[in-house]
Design a protein around this motif. Structure first.
Motif, PDB file in Angstrom:
ATOM      1  N   LEU A 151      40.644   9.429   0.718  1.00  0.00           N
ATOM      2  CA  LEU A 151      41.392  10.437  -0.035  1.00  0.00           C
ATOM      3  C   LEU A 151      40.470  11.271  -0.916  1.00  0.00           C
ATOM      4  O   LEU A 151      40.580  12.497  -0.956  1.00  0.00           O
ATOM      5  CB  LEU A 151      42.463   9.760  -0.887  1.00  0.00           C
ATOM      6  CG  LEU A 151      43.531   9.034  -0.068  1.00  0.00           C
ATOM      7  CD1 LEU A 151      44.423   8.216  -0.979  1.00  0.00           C
ATOM      8  CD2 LEU A 151      44.341  10.029   0.732  1.00  0.00           C
ATOM      9  N   MET A 156      37.808  16.540  -1.811  1.00  0.00           N
ATOM     10  CA  MET A 156      36.603  17.308  -2.126  1.00  0.00           C
ATOM     11  C   MET A 156      36.273  18.261  -0.990  1.00  0.00           C
ATOM     12  O   MET A 156      35.839  19.392  -1.213  1.00  0.00           O
ATOM     13  CB  MET A 156      35.423  16.371  -2.375  1.00  0.00           C
ATOM     14  CG  MET A 156      35.313  15.857  -3.794  1.00  0.00           C
ATOM     15  SD  MET A 156      35.583  17.138  -5.034  1.00  0.00           S
ATOM     16  CE  MET A 156      34.147  18.161  -4.755  1.00  0.00           C
ATOM     17  N   PRO A 191      30.289  14.212  -5.740  1.00  0.00           N
ATOM     18  CA  PRO A 191      31.210  13.515  -6.641  1.00  0.00           C
ATOM     19  C   PRO A 191      31.626  12.152  -6.092  1.00  0.00           C
ATOM     20  O   PRO A 191      31.913  11.233  -6.844  1.00  0.00           O
ATOM     21  CB  PRO A 191      32.424  14.437  -6.723  1.00  0.00           C
ATOM     22  CG  PRO A 191      32.159  15.581  -5.860  1.00  0.00           C
ATOM     23  CD  PRO A 191      30.808  15.499  -5.316  1.00  0.00           C
ATOM     24  N   SER A 194      29.066   9.654  -7.398  1.00  0.00           N
ATOM     25  CA  SER A 194      29.237   9.246  -8.795  1.00  0.00           C
ATOM     26  C   SER A 194      30.531   8.461  -8.943  1.00  0.00           C
ATOM     27  O   SER A 194      30.635   7.556  -9.768  1.00  0.00           O
ATOM     28  CB  SER A 194      29.200  10.452  -9.727  1.00  0.00           C
ATOM     29  OG  SER A 194      30.038  11.458  -9.245  1.00  0.00           O
ATOM     30  N   GLY A 195      31.520   8.781  -8.089  1.00  0.00           N
ATOM     31  CA  GLY A 195      32.751   8.000  -8.098  1.00  0.00           C
ATOM     32  C   GLY A 195      32.502   6.575  -7.655  1.00  0.00           C
ATOM     33  O   GLY A 195      33.075   5.634  -8.196  1.00  0.00           O
ATOM     34  N   LEU A 198      31.219   4.589 -10.531  1.00  0.00           N
ATOM     35  CA  LEU A 198      32.216   4.284 -11.553  1.00  0.00           C
ATOM     36  C   LEU A 198      33.266   3.298 -11.049  1.00  0.00           C
ATOM     37  O   LEU A 198      33.766   2.471 -11.795  1.00  0.00           O
ATOM     38  CB  LEU A 198      32.902   5.571 -12.005  1.00  0.00           C
ATOM     39  CG  LEU A 198      32.001   6.507 -12.789  1.00  0.00           C
ATOM     40  CD1 LEU A 198      32.731   7.794 -13.101  1.00  0.00           C
ATOM     41  CD2 LEU A 198      31.535   5.849 -14.067  1.00  0.00           C
ATOM     42  N   GLY A 201      33.115  -1.317 -10.642  1.00  0.00           N
ATOM     43  CA  GLY A 201      33.662  -2.394 -11.470  1.00  0.00           C
ATOM     44  C   GLY A 201      35.035  -2.823 -10.990  1.00  0.00           C
ATOM     45  O   GLY A 201      35.319  -4.016 -10.878  1.00  0.00           O
ATOM     46  N   PHE A 202      35.886  -1.825 -10.654  1.00  0.00           N
ATOM     47  CA  PHE A 202      37.234  -2.111 -10.164  1.00  0.00           C
ATOM     48  C   PHE A 202      37.158  -2.865  -8.830  1.00  0.00           C
ATOM     49  O   PHE A 202      37.846  -3.859  -8.617  1.00  0.00           O
ATOM     50  CB  PHE A 202      38.010  -0.808  -9.929  1.00  0.00           C
ATOM     51  CG  PHE A 202      38.418  -0.122 -11.188  1.00  0.00           C
ATOM     52  CD1 PHE A 202      39.554  -0.527 -11.874  1.00  0.00           C
ATOM     53  CD2 PHE A 202      37.689   0.928 -11.682  1.00  0.00           C
ATOM     54  CE1 PHE A 202      39.929   0.113 -13.028  1.00  0.00           C
ATOM     55  CE2 PHE A 202      38.054   1.571 -12.843  1.00  0.00           C
ATOM     56  CZ  PHE A 202      39.177   1.158 -13.522  1.00  0.00           C
ATOM     57  N   GLY A 205      36.034  -6.492  -8.979  1.00  0.00           N
ATOM     58  CA  GLY A 205      37.119  -7.347  -9.467  1.00  0.00           C
ATOM     59  C   GLY A 205      38.077  -7.717  -8.351  1.00  0.00           C
ATOM     60  O   GLY A 205      38.422  -8.888  -8.177  1.00  0.00           O
ATOM     61  N   GLY A 206      38.473  -6.712  -7.553  1.00  0.00           N
ATOM     62  CA  GLY A 206      39.417  -6.963  -6.472  1.00  0.00           C
ATOM     63  C   GLY A 206      38.847  -7.879  -5.408  1.00  0.00           C
ATOM     64  O   GLY A 206      39.518  -8.785  -4.921  1.00  0.00           O
ATOM     65  N   ILE A 242      28.024 -10.634 -13.094  1.00  0.00           N
ATOM     66  CA  ILE A 242      28.794  -9.571 -12.439  1.00  0.00           C
ATOM     67  C   ILE A 242      28.498  -8.232 -13.098  1.00  0.00           C
ATOM     68  O   ILE A 242      28.248  -7.223 -12.440  1.00  0.00           O
ATOM     69  CB  ILE A 242      30.306  -9.859 -12.520  1.00  0.00           C
ATOM     70  CG1 ILE A 242      30.647 -11.140 -11.764  1.00  0.00           C
ATOM     71  CG2 ILE A 242      31.099  -8.713 -11.923  1.00  0.00           C
ATOM     72  CD1 ILE A 242      32.079 -11.558 -11.937  1.00  0.00           C
ATOM     73  N   THR A 243      28.502  -8.221 -14.443  1.00  0.00           N
ATOM     74  CA  THR A 243      28.268  -6.969 -15.157  1.00  0.00           C
ATOM     75  C   THR A 243      26.890  -6.411 -14.825  1.00  0.00           C
ATOM     76  O   THR A 243      26.732  -5.210 -14.578  1.00  0.00           O
ATOM     77  CB  THR A 243      28.401  -7.185 -16.670  1.00  0.00           C
ATOM     78  OG1 THR A 243      29.597  -7.890 -16.919  1.00  0.00           O
ATOM     79  CG2 THR A 243      28.419  -5.875 -17.404  1.00  0.00           C
ATOM     80  N   VAL A 246      26.876  -4.907 -11.386  1.00  0.00           N
ATOM     81  CA  VAL A 246      27.521  -3.595 -11.346  1.00  0.00           C
ATOM     82  C   VAL A 246      26.610  -2.531 -11.959  1.00  0.00           C
ATOM     83  O   VAL A 246      26.487  -1.414 -11.450  1.00  0.00           O
ATOM     84  CB  VAL A 246      28.882  -3.651 -12.059  1.00  0.00           C
ATOM     85  CG1 VAL A 246      29.460  -2.270 -12.213  1.00  0.00           C
ATOM     86  CG2 VAL A 246      29.848  -4.517 -11.283  1.00  0.00           C
ATOM     87  N   LEU A 247      25.922  -2.902 -13.058  1.00  0.00           N
ATOM     88  CA  LEU A 247      25.009  -1.943 -13.698  1.00  0.00           C
ATOM     89  C   LEU A 247      23.880  -1.556 -12.755  1.00  0.00           C
ATOM     90  O   LEU A 247      23.516  -0.379 -12.662  1.00  0.00           O
ATOM     91  CB  LEU A 247      24.438  -2.552 -14.984  1.00  0.00           C
ATOM     92  CG  LEU A 247      25.362  -2.497 -16.188  1.00  0.00           C
ATOM     93  CD1 LEU A 247      24.722  -3.187 -17.377  1.00  0.00           C
ATOM     94  CD2 LEU A 247      25.682  -1.056 -16.533  1.00  0.00           C
ATOM     95  N   ASN A 250      25.094   0.758 -10.239  1.00  0.00           N
ATOM     96  CA  ASN A 250      25.272   2.063 -10.866  1.00  0.00           C
ATOM     97  C   ASN A 250      23.962   2.834 -10.905  1.00  0.00           C
ATOM     98  O   ASN A 250      23.912   4.029 -10.615  1.00  0.00           O
ATOM     99  CB  ASN A 250      25.742   1.862 -12.300  1.00  0.00           C
ATOM    100  CG  ASN A 250      27.185   2.204 -12.447  1.00  0.00           C
ATOM    101  OD1 ASN A 250      27.537   3.354 -12.354  1.00  0.00           O
ATOM    102  ND2 ASN A 250      28.013   1.206 -12.626  1.00  0.00           N
TER     103      ASN A 250
END
Lengths: 267, 331
Positions: A151, A156, A191, A194-195, A198, A201-202, A205-206, A242-243, A246-247, A250
């Motif tokens: 999507l 875009m 984009p 960069s998405g 971001l 993290g979500f 978790g899933g 985990i953090t 993710v970093l 990123n």
């Protein structure tokens, strides 16, 4: 427990120990150190979640390019299906996958990371078993996360393909494919990247919950056990790991962004 | 109003309305007490039990009906709290600027990168009693950052528009500029951020209940799945135990997504017109191609002249996509 030192000294010592990789002993796997528990689980998660997330990003972005470029074609039919899968929780899709492909038609294993008989190590039998056990969880993760990428990329592409430079590229008589990939998609993907950074993290978790459903021997499953056993040292360490993961992802996405977008390199 | 007439958002609103209705009247129309044990154990769907029963003979349809309220309450409460935080942080950062902006943006970025679900799981598991409102509070603390980032970007671009400049020159108070001039222009974004957060909150809440972290004494769809999983419903082939709950989650999620598509198309006309036009062209037998203007004699209505937006109505060209945010962030 009854440490006479003030809180800040204890905290300082704690930070110091973490920097040396010492997270204390796990309650659940007593007396194994937390760092060892994590070291065993981490490769499984990075293998499964990492590869599945990357695949999902690549597949989703490619389908999104086509869906945005050929609007009104059959690819638009993918959108409602994708929306449905994105609305379903990861773990439920996992449950359904187990029901269909492990209980009704038993072609895939319902849980675990490798067959009981296989000896962990770099032998063909073990590697094959890991791949075989990984298929169902990986497909689950891909199915439930791919919709977001489709999507995002489609929208875009819609925005970018009405820009003047795309019209000019057409007017120059460039091949349709060249315009789509080299002109429109090249710009629309920025984009998206960069998405990716971001949204990571979500997604992580899933996917951890997917591990719980499949009893996959990764970080998510260990976190689940730690939470149920109130194993605080293990929980803290897992969250930290985990953090950091993710970093790092990123950072990689940011580097990739700079490589892809010359404008960010000018100043 | 264009938003209501949009087919996607209308479908979404109808589905969501149905579940809201169930949430209100669910406990009254439930045929059985969801906790009551029955004689028929692990029975497949039948006229007495439309969605079958659990291992101890509880009626699954009743659990589903009673559980709807918990799901929607947590979803909407956390959505409201998180959106409120997002508006406060985002608009302040965007409008005030300077050091405040730096600090607030850094804070939002930190919350954005922290993996929310593991954090929610850990916080909730350490709280003594995780009821519905505790869960909602924990979820909203981790869910506001995304919205605040979008809100900030949009406020930044509004701040220097003529009508804001004019009201500042008129000597209007800060409070009035923010509430009367800026907030109305953020309506669409606030709505879309709210809907997105509700989706996230519902999914998180159900996940929490499913892994047994949140209180399992309240019925919600996640609790049903928790009991199904812990009683080996999968291995016993009791599909009626977990399929309906998951489908309900998917339906609510889809309804919210459709509403958000509607909002997106409402604020970003490019998404709307291209979709509609390619459908019209197909009907006329023309294959739409990017970058080409199709010529059809007399069939297509000429495009309406664009109106200039008045200050108080939503600015049509707002694009909620990342491009905007990045552009603003790089400035």
């Amino acid at each position: 427990m009854d440490d006479p030192q003030p809180l800040w000294v204890q905290y300082w010592n704690y930070i110091g120990r973490i920097l040396r990789g010492d997270f204390g002993l796990s309650f659940t796997y007593y007396p194994t150190p937390v760092s060892e528990v994590i070291a065993q689980a981490l490769p499984w998660t990075i293998g499964l979640v990492g590869i599945a997330t990357l695949l999902s990003f690549i597949i989703g972005t490619s389908v999104g390019v086509l869906a945005g470029w050929r609007r009104g074609s059959w690819i638009d039919g993918v959108l409602p299906v994708a929306t449905f899968f994105s609305a379903v929780p990861y773990f439920w899709l996992g449950l359904i996958a187990i029901m269909i492909f492990a209980v009704w038609i038993p072609i895939f294993p319902a849980s675990g990371g490798y067959a009981w008989g296989a000896i962990p190590g770099f032998n063909i039998e073990f590697m094959g078993s890991v791949l075989y056990y990984g298929i169902l969880p990986a497909v689950t993760i891909i199915l439930s996360s791919v919709a977001g990428w489709i999507l995002g990329m489609r929208n875009m592409m819609v925005t970018v393909s009405s820009e003047d430079f795309v019209t000019v590229a057409h007017a120059k008589g460039l091949k349709e494919r060249t315009v789509m990939v080299g002109y429109a998609a090249r710009n629309a993907v920025l984009p998206q990247i960069s998405g990716f950074a971001l949204a990571l993290g979500f997604i992580v978790g899933g996917t951890l919950v997917t591990e719980i459903v499949f009893s996959y021997p990764g970080i998510g499953f260990v976190l689940f056990q730690a939470v149920n056993a109130k194993d605080y040292p293990l929980m803290q360490a897992i969250f930290l790991v985990i953090t950091i993961a993710v970093l790092v992802a990123n950072l990689l996405a940011d580097v990739l962004y700079v490589v892809l977008d010359p404008r960010t390199r000018q100043d | 109003m264009g938003f209501i007439r949009n087919r996607k958002s209308l479908t979404g609103l109808i589905i969501l309305g149905f579940f809201v209705l169930i949430a209100i009247i669910g406990p009254w129309i439930a045929p059985y007490d969801p906790d009551a044990l029955g004689d028929a154990t692990l029975a497949p769907p039948s006229p007495e039990h439309w969605l079958g029963t659990t291992q101890v003979g509880q009626d699954i349809l009743s659990q589903l009906l009673v559980g709807t309220r918990g799901v929607l309450v947590v979803g909407f409460v956390s959505g409201a709290i998180a959106t409120f935080l997002a508006v406060i942080v985002g608009v302040t950062a965007g409008y005030v600027g300077g050091l405040t902006d730096e600090i607030l943006s850094a804070l939002a970025n930190i919350f954005l990168v922290i993996p929310a679900l593991p954090l929610i799981i850990i916080i909730t598991s350490q709280l003594p009693s995780a009821g519905e409102f505790t869960t909602a509070a924990v979820i909203s603390i981790t869910a506001w950052a995304w919205g605040s980032r979008i809100m900030r970007a949009q406020t930044l671009s509004l701040r220097n528009r003529d009508f804001i400049q004019a009201s500042r020159a008129n000597g209007e108070s800060l409070w009035r500029i923010v509430t009367v001039e800026i907030l109305p222009n953020l309506t669409a974004i606030i709505a879309s951020s709210f809907v997105g957060t509700v989706t996230f909150a519902i999914l998180s809440e159900i996940t929490l209940a499913f892994i047994g972290v949140a209180s399992i004494s309240d019925w919600n769809w996640g609790t049903i799945l928790f009991w199904a999983q812990s009683n080996q419903a999968l291995a016993r082939g009791a599909w009626w135990w977990f399929v309906p709950a998951g489908l309900c989650i998917a339906l609510v999620g889809m309804a919210l997504a459709l509403i958000n598509f509607g909002i997106d198309e409402y604020v970003s006309p490019r998404l709307r017109t291209t979709a509609a036009r390619s459908r019209d062209l197909k009907r006329l037998g023309i294959t739409p191609r990017v970058g080409f203007t199709p010529v059809a004699r007399g069939h297509l209505a000429p495009p309406k002249p664009r109106r200039r937006p008045k200050p108080h109505e939503p600015v049509p060209a707002i694009d909620t996509s990342f491009a905007m945010i990045e552009e603003e962030a790089n400035r």
